[in-house]
Design a protein around this motif. Structure first.
Motif, PDB file in Angstrom:
ATOM      1  N   ASP A  16       0.820  -1.206   0.000  1.00  0.00           N
ATOM      2  CA  ASP A  16       0.000   0.000   0.000  1.00  0.00           C
ATOM      3  C   ASP A  16       0.861   1.265   0.000  1.00  0.00           C
ATOM      4  O   ASP A  16       0.649   2.184  -0.797  1.00  0.00           O
ATOM      5  CB  ASP A  16      -0.889  -0.044   1.245  1.00  0.00           C
ATOM      6  CG  ASP A  16      -2.176   0.710   1.084  1.00  0.00           C
ATOM      7  OD1 ASP A  16      -2.546   1.058  -0.050  1.00  0.00           O
ATOM      8  OD2 ASP A  16      -2.825   0.954   2.117  1.00  0.00           O
ATOM      9  N   VAL A  17       1.849   1.320   0.867  1.00  0.00           N
ATOM     10  CA  VAL A  17       2.736   2.489   0.941  1.00  0.00           C
ATOM     11  C   VAL A  17       3.598   2.563  -0.317  1.00  0.00           C
ATOM     12  O   VAL A  17       3.785   3.645  -0.889  1.00  0.00           O
ATOM     13  CB  VAL A  17       3.602   2.452   2.219  1.00  0.00           C
ATOM     14  CG1 VAL A  17       4.726   3.472   2.164  1.00  0.00           C
ATOM     15  CG2 VAL A  17       2.729   2.689   3.449  1.00  0.00           C
ATOM     16  N   ARG A  18       4.107   1.436  -0.785  1.00  0.00           N
ATOM     17  CA  ARG A  18       4.928   1.430  -2.000  1.00  0.00           C
ATOM     18  C   ARG A  18       4.148   2.016  -3.171  1.00  0.00           C
ATOM     19  O   ARG A  18       4.650   2.877  -3.894  1.00  0.00           O
ATOM     20  CB  ARG A  18       5.401   0.009  -2.341  1.00  0.00           C
ATOM     21  CG  ARG A  18       6.343  -0.020  -3.551  1.00  0.00           C
ATOM     22  CD  ARG A  18       6.571  -1.432  -4.066  1.00  0.00           C
ATOM     23  NE  ARG A  18       5.364  -2.072  -4.537  1.00  0.00           N
ATOM     24  CZ  ARG A  18       4.757  -1.824  -5.700  1.00  0.00           C
ATOM     25  NH1 ARG A  18       5.232  -0.914  -6.525  1.00  0.00           N
ATOM     26  NH2 ARG A  18       3.664  -2.462  -6.058  1.00  0.00           N
ATOM     27  N   ARG A  19       2.912   1.588  -3.359  1.00  0.00           N
ATOM     28  CA  ARG A  19       2.107   2.098  -4.481  1.00  0.00           C
ATOM     29  C   ARG A  19       1.801   3.581  -4.309  1.00  0.00           C
ATOM     30  O   ARG A  19       1.791   4.333  -5.282  1.00  0.00           O
ATOM     31  CB  ARG A  19       0.820   1.291  -4.630  1.00  0.00           C
ATOM     32  CG  ARG A  19       1.119  -0.101  -5.182  1.00  0.00           C
ATOM     33  CD  ARG A  19      -0.102  -0.858  -5.536  1.00  0.00           C
ATOM     34  NE  ARG A  19      -0.683  -0.327  -6.774  1.00  0.00           N
ATOM     35  CZ  ARG A  19      -1.737  -0.849  -7.357  1.00  0.00           C
ATOM     36  NH1 ARG A  19      -2.341  -1.886  -6.825  1.00  0.00           N
ATOM     37  NH2 ARG A  19      -2.215  -0.332  -8.472  1.00  0.00           N
ATOM     38  N   ALA A  20       1.533   4.007  -3.073  1.00  0.00           N
ATOM     39  CA  ALA A  20       1.284   5.430  -2.825  1.00  0.00           C
ATOM     40  C   ALA A  20       2.516   6.258  -3.194  1.00  0.00           C
ATOM     41  O   ALA A  20       2.403   7.307  -3.834  1.00  0.00           O
ATOM     42  CB  ALA A  20       0.887   5.659  -1.366  1.00  0.00           C
ATOM     43  N   LEU A  21       3.710   5.785  -2.812  1.00  0.00           N
ATOM     44  CA  LEU A  21       4.944   6.496  -3.148  1.00  0.00           C
ATOM     45  C   LEU A  21       5.133   6.581  -4.663  1.00  0.00           C
ATOM     46  O   LEU A  21       5.497   7.629  -5.199  1.00  0.00           O
ATOM     47  CB  LEU A  21       6.149   5.823  -2.506  1.00  0.00           C
ATOM     48  CG  LEU A  21       6.248   5.896  -0.985  1.00  0.00           C
ATOM     49  CD1 LEU A  21       7.395   5.029  -0.485  1.00  0.00           C
ATOM     50  CD2 LEU A  21       6.386   7.325  -0.513  1.00  0.00           C
ATOM     51  N   GLU A  22       4.899   5.486  -5.358  1.00  0.00           N
ATOM     52  CA  GLU A  22       5.057   5.482  -6.810  1.00  0.00           C
ATOM     53  C   GLU A  22       4.110   6.479  -7.478  1.00  0.00           C
ATOM     54  O   GLU A  22       4.495   7.181  -8.411  1.00  0.00           O
ATOM     55  CB  GLU A  22       4.846   4.077  -7.372  1.00  0.00           C
ATOM     56  CG  GLU A  22       5.976   3.142  -7.032  1.00  0.00           C
ATOM     57  CD  GLU A  22       5.714   1.703  -7.442  1.00  0.00           C
ATOM     58  OE1 GLU A  22       4.554   1.366  -7.797  1.00  0.00           O
ATOM     59  OE2 GLU A  22       6.674   0.911  -7.393  1.00  0.00           O
ATOM     60  N   LEU A  23       2.874   6.554  -6.995  1.00  0.00           N
ATOM     61  CA  LEU A  23       1.925   7.511  -7.558  1.00  0.00           C
ATOM     62  C   LEU A  23       2.319   8.949  -7.248  1.00  0.00           C
ATOM     63  O   LEU A  23       2.231   9.828  -8.113  1.00  0.00           O
ATOM     64  CB  LEU A  23       0.514   7.234  -7.044  1.00  0.00           C
ATOM     65  CG  LEU A  23      -0.184   6.040  -7.679  1.00  0.00           C
ATOM     66  CD1 LEU A  23      -1.488   5.744  -6.967  1.00  0.00           C
ATOM     67  CD2 LEU A  23      -0.436   6.284  -9.155  1.00  0.00           C
ATOM     68  N   LEU A  24       2.746   9.200  -6.026  1.00  0.00           N
ATOM     69  CA  LEU A  24       3.158  10.555  -5.660  1.00  0.00           C
ATOM     70  C   LEU A  24       4.380  11.000  -6.451  1.00  0.00           C
ATOM     71  O   LEU A  24       4.545  12.187  -6.735  1.00  0.00           O
ATOM     72  CB  LEU A  24       3.449  10.638  -4.159  1.00  0.00           C
ATOM     73  CG  LEU A  24       2.218  10.633  -3.257  1.00  0.00           C
ATOM     74  CD1 LEU A  24       2.625  10.420  -1.808  1.00  0.00           C
ATOM     75  CD2 LEU A  24       1.428  11.924  -3.416  1.00  0.00           C
ATOM     76  N   LEU A  25       5.243  10.070  -6.795  1.00  0.00           N
ATOM     77  CA  LEU A  25       6.488  10.389  -7.502  1.00  0.00           C
ATOM     78  C   LEU A  25       6.393  10.072  -8.999  1.00  0.00           C
ATOM     79  O   LEU A  25       7.376   9.705  -9.624  1.00  0.00           O
ATOM     80  CB  LEU A  25       7.651   9.625  -6.866  1.00  0.00           C
ATOM     81  CG  LEU A  25       7.971  10.023  -5.434  1.00  0.00           C
ATOM     82  CD1 LEU A  25       8.952   9.044  -4.800  1.00  0.00           C
ATOM     83  CD2 LEU A  25       8.503  11.453  -5.384  1.00  0.00           C
TER      84      LEU A  25
END
Length: 127
Positions: A16-25
């Motif tokens: 969940d956090v990994r995907r959020a980071l990828e979307l934010l970046l």
């Protein structure tokens, strides 16, 4: 520890956090590309607050830091949207000394993402 988590609290990034980071970046800047390269080398730890904020740390020996003007900077952000698409707050990603450091969620209504994954809570991004 009894719950199986490491004694210092750091653990691999959740999906969940990994995907959020990828979307934010998802931007195409050198900074975003450099920070995306850090994701596989990052760990997370809960912030202790009621919201799903997490502290991040990156193995600086495995990947380069990105150039930054300030010691601590907001490097990406997004609006948070509730399940009905209404504005619910802001997500902010911070880096310190060129390394991922803190993923913050400021949830105005205090209800969190509900049953949705964190990354589905992210709305329009601002870089």
């Amino acid at each position: 520890m009894a719950d199986g988590s490491p004694p210092d609290g750091w653990k691999p990034l959740s999906e969940d956090v990994r995907r959020a980071l990828e979307l934010l970046l998802d931007g195409d800047s050198d900074v975003h590309r450099g920070l995306r390269a850090q994701i596989p080398h990052a760990e997370m730890r809960g912030s202790g607050c009621a919201c799903p904020c997490v502290y991040l740390r990156v193995d600086a020996g495995a990947v380069a830091a990105v150039p930054m003007e300030e010691t601590m900077e907001a490097v990406a952000g997004a609006s948070l949207l509730d399940a009905g698409g209404g504005y619910d707050g802001e997500a902010t990603l911070l880096a310190s000394d060129g390394l991922l450091a803190d993923l913050q969620f400021c949830d105005w209504e205090g209800r969190g993402p509900g049953d949705r994954p964190l990354w589905e809570w992210l709305g329009p991004r601002h870089h």
